[in-house]
Design an enzyme around this catalytic site. Structure first.
Site, PDB file in Angstrom:
ATOM      1  CE  LYS A 227      51.557 -39.679 -20.912  1.00 15.07           C
ATOM      2  NZ  LYS A 227      50.494 -40.624 -21.340  1.00 15.07           N
ATOM      3  CG  ASP A 232      50.247 -39.368 -27.064  1.00 15.19           C
ATOM      4  OD1 ASP A 232      51.089 -39.577 -27.966  1.00 15.19           O
ATOM      5  OD2 ASP A 232      49.709 -40.264 -26.400  1.00 15.19           O
ATOM      6  CE  LYS A 239      47.152 -40.775 -28.148  1.00 14.62           C
ATOM      7  NZ  LYS A 239      46.708 -41.932 -27.350  1.00 14.62           N
ATOM      8  CG  ASP A 309      49.215 -44.045 -28.553  1.00 11.68           C
ATOM      9  OD1 ASP A 309      49.486 -42.918 -28.084  1.00 11.68           O
ATOM     10  OD2 ASP A 309      48.053 -44.478 -28.653  1.00 11.68           O
ATOM     11  NE  ARG A 313      53.437 -48.022 -21.064  1.00 13.53           N
ATOM     12  CZ  ARG A 313      52.486 -48.927 -21.275  1.00 13.53           C
ATOM     13  NH1 ARG A 313      52.792 -50.215 -21.292  1.00 13.53           N
ATOM     14  NH2 ARG A 313      51.238 -48.569 -21.466  1.00 13.53           N
TER      15      ARG A 313
END
Length: 463
Positions: A227, A232, A239, A309, A313
């Site tokens: 990944k 992020d 977040k 968030d 995946r």
């Protein structure tokens, strides 16, 4: 990296003496007078005014296992200045494994982030009393891989966008004969719907990097997927500040698989290795993907985004689909700083291991134990598959329930029944303080585990 070499020439540097069964009279007297000197990783300092060397460090090696020697090396190097040379005197009968552990510990404990304002360092460690040159070589490659993974992960996201990280891979690969790199961008990513969705909110467009080590005669092909979210924010599902401030580390999985693949080339391992790193920045903007969007992945299947968030995946799914469709490997291992649930379940030092293959799971666990990188196998329970059901797509991206398990079940859907393992290493990818061979900041978790595993598949062709 500073140098470690074998020598029989004494020096006036600080002397390090592992506390083992063979000590000279002076050292034996010091140990006898020091309670707990043999405790793993404990350093006891003895000044020697007007004598050479000017001080002696006793480094505890506990029970004498490789991990104990690694801890002793890390503790010893931290006890010295960045430009101070060391002389290490080993007891008679020190094994090759012990020397490898000691050297790894010296290098790992002596790591400093390359862009930190510390200035150039000149240092050398000389090891007396052994002839295990191969152990030093193997330790150097493993430590170099960990240093690279740490450097890449520690780099601030103001520098580290997908284009920059792809460029680092190209530059590193150029120094290794036999390693090739392909970087895909723009229209070349048309089938990578998950990667385009996650990266669509940033002014820094995504990249898909494929790096290959394919030595002549290799019969086993391992694909490593990491990944690579260079920062992020959480996207639209943003977040909180405390959850966002360390998100430069959200590409730690990519850093590990890049470093391990380069390490396989450095050791000339007779195993074909392909590293796939989907790189994107998960940002907030008018073009960011939204909860409720349906994403079409590389393999043509669809996912309903229920939490932006949970982006890791989604990009990994594209890479797994690409690996299955194009590369047809013998097995796939993916690493990702994927879920906070990893830390809740297993704490800060342990990754979650998922695999439907008992043999592969056991082999990875051993490789991690040998590297001092802990993991614990968790179940891929079909009882939870109902949670992945979507009314408008093939699956939802982030259902309720056990977070790490649901993420692993989501990923399993993209590689079917082939040999596959997933390591959720969000928690151990970062250290809040120096801890044994870990230095504060990025740990490079996974690079040495993967290198150990790849070595076990084909041996070391350079040996």
């Amino acid at each position: 990296m500073f140098d470690i070499r074998l020598t029989d020439v004494p020096d006036t540097s600080t002397r390090v003496v592992p506390v083992g069964p063979e000590l000279d009279d002076e050292m034996s007297a010091l140990v006898a007078a020091t309670d707990g000197a043999a405790t793993r990783g404990r350093i006891t300092v003895f000044p020697r005014p007007l004598r050479s060397p000017a001080r002696v460090l006793l480094a505890g090696i506990g029970d004498g296992g490789e991990a104990d020697w690694r801890a002793a090396g890390a503790a010893a190097i931290r006890e010295t200045a960045d430009d101070e040379d060391l002389e290490v005197h080993l007891p008679a009968g020190t094994t090759a494994e012990a020397v490898r552990g000691l050297a790894e510990g010296l290098w790992l404990g002596g790591y400093r982030y390359r862009d930190a304002p510390r200035g150039p360092r000149t240092r050398e460690v000389r090891i007396h009393g052994t002839a295990h040159a191969e152990s030093i070589t193997r330790a150097r490659v493993a430590a170099r891989a960990a240093w690279l993974a740490r450097d890449l992960t520690n780099t601030p996201s103001s520098v580290k966008n997908p284009e920059w990280l792809a460029g680092q891979v190209v530059a590193e690969a150029a120094t290794r004969p036999g390693v090739s790199v392909t970087v895909r961008a723009g229209e070349e990513l048309a089938r990578f719907g998950g990667l385009l969705a996650v990266g669509g909110g940033s002014v820094s467009p995504p990249r898909f990097v494929e790096m290959s080590w394919n030595p002549p005669g290799a019969t086993t092909h391992v694909v490593l997927v990491g990944k690579g979210i260079t920062f992020d924010t959480g996207g639209i599902s943003i977040k909180p500040r405390d959850g966002m401030k360390l998100m430069k580390k959200d590409m730690g999985g990519a850093a590990a698989v890049i470093a391990a693949t380069l390490g396989a080339a450095d050791l000339n391992l007779p195993v074909r290795v392909t590293a796939l790193t989907p790189l994107a920045e998960n940002a907030v903007s008018g073009s960011a993907f939204r909860p409720g969007d349906v994403i079409t992945h590389y393999d043509g299947s669809t996912s309903e985004n229920t939490n932006s968030d949970a982006e890791g995946r989604i990009v990994l799914a594209d890479a797994l689909g690409y690996a299955a469709d194009v590369l047809h490997p013998d097995l796939v291992i993916n690493l990702a700083t994927l879920t906070g649930a990893n830390a809740v379940a297993l704490g800060k030092r342990t990754a979650a291991l998922f695999s439907p293959d008992d043999t592969l799971a056991a082999e990875l666990a051993k490789a991690g134990a040998d590297a001092g990188e802990q993991m614990w196998r968790l179940p891929l329970s079909d009882d939870y598959l109902e949670n992945l059901r979507s009314d408008i797509a093939d699956r939802v991206s982030a259902p309720g329930g056990p977070g790490s398990v649901m993420a692993a079940l989501f990923l399993r859907d993209f590689f079917g029944d082939a040999r596959w393992a997933h390591l959720d290493m969000s928690a151990p990818s970062w250290a809040e303080a120096h801890d044994l061979e870990l230095t504060k900041g990025a740990t490079g978790w996974g690079a040495r585990t993967l290198l150990n595993y790849l070595t076990s598949l084909g041996g070391d062709a350079s040996a």
